[in-house]
Design a protein around this motif. Structure first.
Motif, short mmCIF file in Angstrom:
data_model
loop_
_atom_site.label_atom_id
_atom_site.label_comp_id
_atom_site.label_asym_id
_atom_site.label_seq_id
_atom_site.Cartn_x
_atom_site.Cartn_y
_atom_site.Cartn_z
N HIS A 222 24.27 -3.27 -2.15
CA HIS A 222 24.97 -4.07 -0.89
C HIS A 222 24.02 -4.69 0.04
O HIS A 222 24.02 -5.50 0.54
CB HIS A 222 26.28 -3.06 -0.23
CG HIS A 222 27.40 -3.58 -1.48
ND1 HIS A 222 27.53 -2.33 -2.06
CD2 HIS A 222 28.18 -4.03 -1.17
CE1 HIS A 222 28.23 -2.50 -2.59
NE2 HIS A 222 28.92 -3.15 -1.50
N ASP A 223 22.99 -3.56 -0.55
CA ASP A 223 22.05 -3.69 1.02
C ASP A 223 20.50 -5.17 0.15
O ASP A 223 19.90 -4.88 1.33
CB ASP A 223 21.23 -3.06 1.17
CG ASP A 223 22.35 -2.15 1.97
OD1 ASP A 223 23.47 -2.36 2.05
OD2 ASP A 223 22.23 -0.89 1.99
N TRP A 224 20.48 -5.33 -0.83
CA TRP A 224 19.11 -5.19 -0.87
C TRP A 224 18.02 -6.88 -0.55
O TRP A 224 17.11 -6.91 0.12
CB TRP A 224 18.92 -6.71 -2.76
CG TRP A 224 19.86 -7.01 -3.18
CD1 TRP A 224 20.74 -7.21 -3.49
CD2 TRP A 224 19.32 -8.76 -3.32
NE1 TRP A 224 21.19 -8.20 -3.79
CE2 TRP A 224 20.66 -9.16 -3.96
CE3 TRP A 224 18.40 -8.95 -3.09
CZ2 TRP A 224 20.48 -10.80 -4.15
CZ3 TRP A 224 18.22 -10.29 -3.37
CH2 TRP A 224 19.14 -11.38 -3.57
N THR A 225 19.75 -7.84 -0.01
CA THR A 225 18.98 -9.10 1.16
C THR A 225 18.18 -9.25 2.16
O THR A 225 17.39 -9.00 2.74
CB THR A 225 19.93 -10.40 0.71
OG1 THR A 225 21.27 -9.86 1.57
CG2 THR A 225 20.66 -10.85 -0.74
N VAL B 115 17.46 -2.62 -6.37
CA VAL B 115 17.69 -3.49 -6.52
C VAL B 115 16.83 -4.78 -6.38
O VAL B 115 16.58 -5.61 -7.40
CB VAL B 115 19.46 -3.54 -6.13
CG1 VAL B 115 19.97 -4.92 -6.80
CG2 VAL B 115 20.20 -2.76 -6.55
N GLY B 116 16.34 -4.84 -5.44
CA GLY B 116 15.53 -5.74 -4.47
C GLY B 116 14.37 -6.20 -5.84
O GLY B 116 14.02 -6.94 -6.46
N ALA B 117 14.05 -4.68 -6.28
CA ALA B 117 12.88 -4.84 -7.17
C ALA B 117 13.22 -5.47 -8.57
O ALA B 117 12.56 -6.29 -9.16
CB ALA B 117 12.34 -2.83 -7.36
N MET B 118 14.44 -5.20 -9.06
CA MET B 118 15.13 -5.77 -9.93
C MET B 118 15.19 -7.29 -10.08
O MET B 118 14.72 -8.12 -10.34
CB MET B 118 16.49 -5.48 -10.16
CG MET B 118 16.48 -3.75 -10.95
SD MET B 118 18.44 -3.74 -11.34
CE MET B 118 18.11 -1.70 -11.16
N MET B 119 15.05 -7.99 -8.83
CA MET B 119 15.48 -8.93 -8.76
C MET B 119 13.42 -10.07 -8.95
O MET B 119 13.22 -10.59 -8.67
CB MET B 119 16.27 -9.65 -7.26
CG MET B 119 17.28 -8.80 -6.82
SD MET B 119 18.57 -9.84 -8.08
CE MET B 119 18.32 -11.42 -7.56
N VAL C 22 21.87 -9.47 -11.91
CA VAL C 22 21.75 -8.45 -11.89
C VAL C 22 23.02 -7.34 -12.60
O VAL C 22 22.56 -6.19 -12.31
CB VAL C 22 20.44 -8.33 -10.73
CG1 VAL C 22 19.70 -6.62 -10.29
CG2 VAL C 22 18.90 -9.36 -11.35
N LEU C 23 23.66 -8.11 -11.33
CA LEU C 23 25.64 -7.27 -11.36
C LEU C 23 25.33 -6.42 -12.41
O LEU C 23 25.22 -5.32 -12.24
CB LEU C 23 25.81 -8.02 -10.55
CG LEU C 23 27.62 -7.96 -10.85
CD1 LEU C 23 27.25 -6.13 -9.33
CD2 LEU C 23 28.57 -8.69 -10.11
#
Length: 125
Positions: A13-16, A27-31, A62-63
């Protein structure tokens, strides 16, 4: 495993927001792994404003990975709870896992509903 699942749920929910603040959560790292070129857009102060294509990549790619990891960790947490000998009934611990599993499943289901809507709209239905 419970904490890992919970953190992944929060990070999804918070990666952006985290990237905008100069923080890279899992999750940001996955992106960023998905699109290494996007890391070049970090400003000098370490902030990155994810462009719409990166956000779309989250929903497209990624989801599913994040939801799968959440389910993996909740499954392992449930198994571990069953092995705790000092607690006669660990059901209350397993109840903590249900909202995380539901959130992961709900996000994937909602994405599929949106895809179906868009596909139907494009066909003139």
């Amino acid at each position: 495993h419970y904490l890992a699942a919970r953190q992944l749920n929060d990070d999804a929910h918070d990666w952006t927001d985290d990237l905008r603040e100069g923080r890279v959560n899992p999750v940001g790292a996955m992106m960023l792994d998905l699109d290494p070129e996007s890391s070049r857009a970090f400003s000098r102060d370490g902030r990155l404003d994810p462009d719409p294509s990166l956000v779309q990549a989250f929903w497209d790619s990624v989801l599913d990975r994040v939801a799968s990891l959440i389910r993996k960790h909740t499954g392992r947490a449930r198994e571990a709870a069953g092995r705790i000998r000092v607690i006669s009934n660990a059901e209350f611990l397993c109840d903590l896992l249900v909202p995380l599993e539901r959130a992961a499943d709900s996000a994937v289901s909602e994405r599929e509903r949106v895809r179906e809507f868009i596909a139907g709209y494009g066909d003139g239905k």
